[in-house]
Design an enzyme around this catalytic site. Structure first.
Site, PDB file in Angstrom:
ATOM      1  N   GLY A 500      -7.800   4.140  -4.059  1.00 14.08           N
ATOM      2  CA  GLY A 500      -6.755   3.155  -3.815  1.00 14.08           C
ATOM      3  C   GLY A 500      -6.214   2.594  -5.111  1.00 14.08           C
ATOM      4  O   GLY A 500      -6.870   2.647  -6.152  1.00 14.08           O
ATOM      5  N   GLY A 505      -5.275  -3.590  -9.628  1.00 20.47           N
ATOM      6  CA  GLY A 505      -6.038  -2.550 -10.305  1.00 20.47           C
ATOM      7  C   GLY A 505      -6.293  -1.352  -9.411  1.00 20.47           C
ATOM      8  O   GLY A 505      -5.782  -1.260  -8.293  1.00 20.47           O
ATOM      9  N   THR A 506      -7.103  -0.447  -9.915  1.00 20.58           N
ATOM     10  CA  THR A 506      -7.407   0.800  -9.224  1.00 20.58           C
ATOM     11  C   THR A 506      -8.810   0.740  -8.634  1.00 20.58           C
ATOM     12  O   THR A 506      -9.718   0.168  -9.237  1.00 20.58           O
ATOM     13  CB  THR A 506      -7.304   1.986 -10.201  1.00 20.58           C
ATOM     14  OG1 THR A 506      -6.018   1.952 -10.829  1.00 20.58           O
ATOM     15  CG2 THR A 506      -7.469   3.312  -9.479  1.00 20.58           C
ATOM     16  N   ASP A 614      -1.750 -12.322  -0.954  1.00 25.49           N
ATOM     17  CA  ASP A 614      -1.247 -10.950  -0.807  1.00 25.49           C
ATOM     18  C   ASP A 614      -1.777 -10.330   0.492  1.00 25.49           C
ATOM     19  O   ASP A 614      -2.363  -9.247   0.490  1.00 25.49           O
ATOM     20  CB  ASP A 614      -1.659 -10.102  -2.012  1.00 25.49           C
ATOM     21  CG  ASP A 614      -0.832  -8.811  -2.126  1.00 25.49           C
ATOM     22  OD1 ASP A 614       0.266  -8.764  -1.530  1.00 25.49           O
ATOM     23  OD2 ASP A 614      -1.287  -7.872  -2.783  1.00 25.49           O
TER      24      ASP A 614
END
Length: 768
Positions: A500, A505-506, A614
């Site tokens: 993802g 970030g990752t 979010d």
């Protein structure tokens, strides 16, 4: 109020509703211990800082919403949290009429109609003993975790099995007595272990007397001042007297022979306590802090000695002058041997982590199996040598990188060379003046430098304590761990499998201990230092709810900031909702309700309120039973920039299509922004369309957020609800449930945020 009757409650929201002792010396009620956390407590009414002397639930704070203390009709005094769960109780059952009272002694008591005490707080002290309160074989004073953190700490004052009162470090791994230091001092001070009654008491005049003959008096001995004997967070027992005119406490006694840097466990493994001028913990050169906000966790070396013990030619020692690590000497201790023999014996012993060598000329060698209780003082007559790899530092290096310690004029030495001593006349007189001038200048300079260090480190100590204040409950979170960057590289196979990617970030898939899958999020754009990051992530790590993704731990190695979460095989909601996978109405309803419960907990029930900022399908993960778990909560805390103040934000956050209108007009952001985003997600669940499509689905061109409600409402009015519902739900059409979901969704996406319901209200509406 004077008492609490049966059937009545003290509610956390009613701050003025608390018990007061007859003369007003003590008060009892809910005491704030965090941003949204309280403990039921007793405190001195007239002290400047409302000094707490007892807490019912110090290790399980409750929310400042809907928590209450209730005296039930069966005689049980019960503390419940916002969910109604029992956090603490007196476990008293009686058919008699009961009443809760706070006595003038500071004792909180449950009394029956015959005025007999059924339960009392004096029987279960926390960190403080009050005058007339007995300390017995069944009670212990337990320190706070740190200044401002009311969790149970690691320092105890209690009777041991030999009926002697001791100060004991009772850490998570090791336990040891540090006062009195050795058995002989017990007898030297007149203490008597041959009395099994084990009882001690502080009287109102300031005299403390114990069954083991321990006895002391307050420096202001006499009836008058209010007093308390407290096991302080730094491991030192102190008696205080209250100056009621100013509300301040004055120290009136502390134990002989307890030096702050000799308190065990203070600085953790490898840590070294120094005075600068306050006691401060440091690490040897090249070693790093395990937890910046908690020195008791100690230091770690960047090497593994066990891999080097087979080849002693690769080992050396780091020299630490004026330093000792108290205790944990190996049985190979020797007297009267040379330094080289001492060094070699440690070098070849795989158990030996270092050794101390005394400078008293007796050749005393102290090999250490564990380097704990470290301290550095000018009067320490030994040098400590820490075992290290030969290439770690220059061979035989002397530790010179411990942060500066106090300058001591009394320790300064001035030498006049022998050739100067032979000078006569004017030259000799001149040298005397010169030496006097230089000495005076040196002393003045030392004083100035000392004052400068004092100012710097006082500020540093204050900042560290502020950071530590954010640790509420975090260090007790089950399974919460501080990972190193190297560990997470190994866990993720060098960040090989990406699962993802988002604005924070990752995310990579990893495996812990070879069996448990985890999701490792590599954060990007973190502006905080390690200490602040640790403090914030600790709060997040303590947030637990069935509809929130569990945080297992974190990494804070310089620029590397990572979070380790539980791994959910079904992935995020968007992958199911916007695909060909069949997702029936009941499953969608379950996802809507679970997500609402998770957000409600974040907003209103967890110990420190958290805004998500979010909320979207990508941040709603699904477990094997399609139970939703909200992810990425707390990111707003970690990504605060330098202009953030309070709960406001200086820059727009979130994802287009889900962001509330107030983001665009620079209004202060609150929980209602999350409610709006949740409403959009609910509309997605109902229509089966993503937010970007949803916003244009009911108009020929892209519409503004504030037109969305009107468009959906108008389409439902003209064509009916079935026309806006996902066609895949037509075979499972439950009009009543769909209308309820749509009603909630439209309420949540109101332009006026005051018209939007709180998330707790959303849960109620969905359950109607």
């Amino acid at each position: 109020m004077p008492s609490l009757k049966q059937g009545n409650s003290l509610k956390v929201e009613e701050e003025s509703n608390f018990l007061v002792s007859p003369n007003g010396t003590f008060s009892s009620g809910f005491y704030k211990v965090g941003a949204n956390a309280s403990c039921y407590s007793i405190w001195f009414t007239n002290s400047a800082d409302k000094t707490v002397v007892w807490m019912a639930n110090r290790d399980k704070p409750v929310s400042e919403r809907r928590s209450k203390l209730t005296l039930h009709g069966n005689g049980n005094l019960v503390l419940t949290d916002a969910l109604g769960s029992v956090v603490w109780s007196t476990n008293t059952i009686s058919k008699e009429v009961m009443e809760l009272q706070l006595l003038e002694t500071g004792n909180l008591v449950l009394r029956n109609q015959d005025d007999r005490i059924i339960w009392q707080s004096f029987d279960s002290p926390t960190d403080t003993l009050l005058p007339s309160q007995p300390l017995t074989k069944n009670t212990t004073l337990v320190s706070m975790r740190s200044q401002g953190t009311y969790l149970s700490g690691f320092y105890n004052f209690k009777f041991d099995d030999n009926s002697i009162l001791f100060l004991i470090y009772n850490g998570p791994i090791l336990s040891s007595v540090y006062w009195p230091q050795i058995v002989s001092t017990v007898f030297e001070s007149g203490r008597n272990p041959y009395n099994s009654s084990r009882v001690a008491i502080l009287d109102v005049a300031g005299q403390f007397i114990s069954s083991d003959n321990m006895q002391f008096y307050a420096s202001d001995y006499g009836v008058g001042p209010k007093r308390r004997l407290t096991m302080d967070y730094d491991g030192i027992l102190r008696l205080y007297s209250l100056d009621e005119s100013a509300g301040n406490w004055k120290l009136s006694w502390l134990p002989d022979g307890v030096d702050a840097c000799l308190v065990q466990g203070l600085c953790g493994e490898y840590g070294i306590c120094t005075y600068k001028p306050l006691p401060t913990c440091t690490c040897p050169s090249g070693f790093s802090l395990n937890v910046p906000s908690d020195w008791s966790k100690g230091c770690s070396p960047p090497f593994n000695l066990t891999q080097l013990t087979q080849d002693t030619s690769k080992l050396d020692f780091l020299e630490l002058p004026y330093t000792d690590y108290y205790g944990y000497d190996l049985e190979t201790y020797q007297l009267g041997i040379s330094f080289e023999a001492c060094r070699n014996s440690c070098l070849v012993d795989s158990r030996c982590l270092g050794f101390g060598y005394a400078l008293d000329g007796l050749g005393q060698c102290y090999p250490k199996s564990l380097l704990l209780n470290g301290y550095r003082m000018s009067n320490v007559k030994s040098i400590l040598y820490v075992k290290i790899p030969k290439d770690f530092l220059t061979p035989g290096a002397v530790q010179s990188k411990l942060e500066a310690h106090d300058l001591s004029c009394s320790a300064a030495r001035f030498f006049v060379s022998s050739d100067l001593e032979t000078e006569k006349g004017n030259g000799n007189q001149y040298m005397k003046y010169l030496i006097g001038f230089v000495s005076s200048f040196a002393i003045i300079e030392a004083i100035c430098i000392g004052l400068a260090w004092w100012y710097v480190f006082r500020k540093q100590a204050h900042e560290e304590l502020v950071n530590m204040g954010y640790m509420t409950l975090a260090t007790n979170a089950v399974g919460f761990k501080h990972f190193t960057y190297a560990e997470l590289k190994k866990v993720t196979n060098d960040f090989k499998q990406e699962i993802g990617k988002g604005g924070f970030g990752t995310v990579y898939k990893g495996v812990l201990d070879g069996e448990r899958f985890v999701a490792v999020k590599r954060l990007e754009g973190i502006l905080q230092g390690d200490a602040e990051f640790w403090a914030e992530v600790s709060v997040i790590g303590n947030i637990n709810h069935m509809n929130l993704v569990k945080l297992y731990g974190f990494c804070a190695d310089n620029n590397h900031k990572l979070l380790v979460y539980e791994y959910l095989e079904n992935g995020s909601l968007d992958k199911l909702l916007f695909s060909d996978v069949e997702l029936g109405l009941e499953k969608r309803y379950k996802i809507a309700l679970g997500t609402a419960k998770g957000l409600s907990y974040l907003h209103e029930e967890c110990l420190e309120w958290v805004l998500h900022c979010d909320v979207k399908p990508q941040n709603i993960l699904l477990d094997d039973h399609l139970e939703p778990k909200v992810a990425d909560f707390g990111m707003s805390k970690l990504f605060k920039d330098i202009n953030d103040e309070g709960n406001g934000f200086s820059r727009v956050r979130g994802t287009r299509g889900y962001m509330a209108p107030e983001w665009m007009v620079n209004l202060k952001i609150d929980a209602k922004a999350d409610v709006y985003s949740y409403g959009i997600v609910l509309l997605e669940l109902l229509t089966g369309k993503s937010a970007s499509i949803l916003l244009s689905a009911f108009a020929r061109e892209y519409i503004e957020h504030n037109q969305l409600v009107q468009c959906v409402t108008e389409k439902i009015r003209v064509e009916g609800i079935k026309e806006v519902i996902d066609p895949r739900l037509h075979h499972d059409f439950n009009k009543k449930k769909l209308e309820r979901l749509m009603k909630v969704a439209l309420l949540c996406v109101q332009e006026d945020r005051s018209a939007r319901p709180a998330m707790s209200k959303v849960v109620e509406l969905l359950l109607e």
